[in-house]
Design a protein around this motif. Structure first.
Motif: not given
Length: 649
Positions: A63-66, A142-144, A158-161
């Motif tokens: 999912r993150e990749a897509r 969403l975090k630092p 970054c990181d749409f996991g």
């Protein structure tokens, strides 16, 4: 995963960048294109894990990749490739050179970032979220640690996991049904905690948490365990940021509090509206200057315009390498004029064409932005000018090196001290090679090198460098030149920090005499040197001499700076310390009361320096046998500390 492993016959793993609960990130080389990239690999799970859990994690990773691959924005990490190799899922991303916001806070010892930095980060993240939400994607984590500021000042998400497409409800339900934590407690919205319907405004809430932490040094609900944090998000109003950070402009405090509204309807409608609010807050207002630089209105008039940041390099008074604790008797320097200190213009004529004139003008623009505290913008301008100068004049031309010097100073203001140290050292070596070891520009950069070494804790190296600069300036410019005297003063501070008080005493005695002869007896620099002399006398146990010197300096500072100026109060406290060592506690009590009262008027009752002064007062009362009065003062200090801690929570 193992170092040097080749993924799909193309991506060579070179070394780990980081590890998390679900995977690890590697620095790698794309053997086909010959470029450096980052590879994120899903950690293999052991046999004790349920197959269904493994399937969910794999689905989330895909999912993150897509999701990430579909996003094309300068504020979002670029995804190049995705696949599976020998049972390991991997994601190929651009390799970012920089630090995530959590690391920046750690680098800054969890102290708040400068207000202009917070504003710049807010504006860039908001732009990226506006684009993401237009694609109907909610980040949800969403975090630092998931926001990176690169070396060129660009801020990237970054990181749409665990990102979610708004219309893909079934997929999200399958993921959350596993019991896997979705999000990070310190940054989760109330609706996310309660498993309620959520949309893009949940990301805005998380952004509010991030900005609150950057501006104050702590998350809005900094409680003891994850459950307490979640309850805080759901039920408790956050302390207004200005109670922890008084210099934060009111307009930005209001934006943060609206982002942290419990009800999504009370937050900005979307990231576009937030962007407009941020732009309006940055604009100059009829009532005063740019809100990004509005001073704390509780402070007296003589503090207006004083800003934090890197010290001057030439003929200015540099700051100490760390904030002075309450018991310290040497104060930070109070600077005036151009805080950059380096040559006011390019060191040689600009290239004889319109491009050269434009580069010179852009360099001045960068310096003006840096002086106003808009360091991210200044960094971008310096980088642009440096590229142009390098092409037009070459990397070792004096003008190119001047731009690199300013770029290094600005890196320090951005809190990137390691990068600042490396670049400053490079510029110092290049200037010595091109201009000579005794050239003023070379010595200016070496002076800054000493300052950065001190900031990074290498005090011995900082002292050696200051001593070398002082000697070289004396030989090249003369013993009475302001730059020579400034380097000698920093040498005295360095000797004191290393406990070499007898050497510091001799230096301050000579420096005070030279300053008085060149600048006058009541000049602030002369009094600063005399204060250092008084401190050194006390550290050597020569308290009668220390009392006489500190008393004279306190009176002179009161005449020149005013009775409530921090330097005046520090000298007055030093007289109280000397009186106590001489057994004159009644006289000391009067001075301690004066200092505590002035600091409470100027800084407020709960300010750390005020509380430290009240502590001095209580100890003095105890020495005089006035136990009940001392207990009352200590009780008040304890209450104020508890109230301060409660506001921080």
């Amino acid at each position: 995963m193992a170092e040097n492993r080749l993924i799909q016959g193309r991506y060579r793993l070179l070394g780990t960048i980081g590890r998390g609960g679900m995977g690890e990130v590697w620095r790698a080389r794309d053997e086909s294109l010959g470029r450096q990239i980052a590879v994120k690999c899903l950690k293999p799970l052991g046999p004790r894990h349920e197959p269904s859990l493994l399937q969910v994690l794999r689905e989330r990773f895909r999912r993150e990749a897509r999701v990430a691959a579909a996003l094309q924005h300068r504020g979002i990490t670029v995804v190049h490739d995705f696949g599976e190799d020998d049972g390991t899922l991997f994601l190929v991303m651009e390799l970012l050179s920089g630090r995530n916001l959590s690391q920046l806070l750690d680098d800054n010892r969890r102290q708040p970032l400068p207000v202009p930095d917070v504003i710049e980060i807010a504006e860039q993240v908001t732009a990226a979220l506006a684009y993401t939400h237009e694609q109907d994607i909610v980040h949800r984590d969403l975090k630092p640690a998931n926001i990176v500021r690169t070396t060129d000042g660009t801020v990237k998400i970054c990181d749409f996991g665990i990102a979610r497409l708004n219309h893909d409800i079934g997929f999200t339900a399958r993921l959350t049904g596993t019991g896997i934590a979705m999000g990070s407690p310190h940054y989760m919205s109330p609706e996310q905690i309660g498993a309620q319907a959520m949309d893009h405004r949940s990301d805005l809430y998380s952004l509010g948490c991030v900005l609150y932490e950057l501006a104050t040094g702590v998350p809005p609900f900094d409680l003891g365990d994850a459950w307490a944090v979640l309850v805080g998000h759901r039920d408790t109003a956050p302390a207004p940021p200005r109670t922890l950070r008084p210099d934060l402009p009111e307009a930005y405090e209001q934006i943060m509090l609206e982002l942290l509204a419990k009800d999504p309807d009370d937050r900005p409608a979307d990231a576009d509206e937030l962007a407009k609010r941020l732009a309006d807050a940055r604009r100059p207002h009829p009532a005063g200057p740019d809100v990004a630089t509005v001073p704390d209105r509780r402070l007296p008039s003589w503090t207006q315009g004083i800003t934090l940041g890197f010290p001057a390099g030439v003929a200015r008074r540099p700051h100490q390498d760390t904030p002075a604790p309450a018991v310290t008797v040497l104060t930070d320097a109070w600077t005036d004029g151009d805080p950059e200190g380096a040559p006011a213009a390019l060191t040689s004529p600009a290239p004889p064409d319109d491009r050269g004139a434009a580069l010179a003008a852009r360099l001045e623009t960068g310096r003006a932005l840096s002086r106003r505290g808009r360091c991210f913008e200044a960094h971008q301008v310096y980088a642009e000018v440096l590229t142009g100068l390098g092409r037009a004049l070459g990397p070792d031309h004096p003008d190119t090196l001047s731009c690199r010097h300013h770029l290094a100073l600005n890196l320090g203001r951005l809190g990137r001290l390691e990068d600042c140290l490396a670049l400053t050292r490079e510029v110092a070596e290049a200037r010595e090679r091109v201009l000579g070891a005794g050239h003023p520009d070379t010595l200016t950069t070496r002076f800054e090198l000493a300052h950065v070494l001190g900031k990074l804790g290498d005090r011995a190296a900082a002292l050696r460098t200051y001593q070398q600069v002082a000697a070289a300036r004396g030989a090249a410019l003369g013993p009475d030149h302001p730059d020579t005297l400034a380097a000698r003063y920093e040498t005295g501070l360095g000797l004191g920090r290393l406990g070499r008080d007898a050497e510091a005493l001799a230096l301050y005695r000579d420096l005070a005499a030279d300053r008085a002869r060149v600048q006058g007896c009541d000049a602030p620099d002369t009094l600063r040197a005399r204060h250092g002399l008084a401190v050194s006398l006390g550290r050597l146990g020569r308290w009668r001499e220390a009392l006489a010197e500190s008393g004279e300096v306190a009176r002179a500072r009161e005449r020149a700076l005013g009775p409530d100026h921090p330097d005046t109060l520090v000298s007055r406290r030093e007289t109280a310390v000397a009186l106590g060592w001489l057994g004159r506690w009644s006289d000391a009590l009067e001075r301690y009361r004066q200092v505590a009262g002035a600091r409470e008027r100027v800084l407020g009752a709960a300010h750390p320096e005020t509380l430290a002064s009240q502590g001095d007062l209580a100890q003095c009362l105890e020495r005089l046998g006035r136990i009940e009065e001392a207990a009352a003062v200590q009780h008040r200090v304890a209450e104020l500390r508890r109230e301060r801690a409660a506001r921080r929570r």
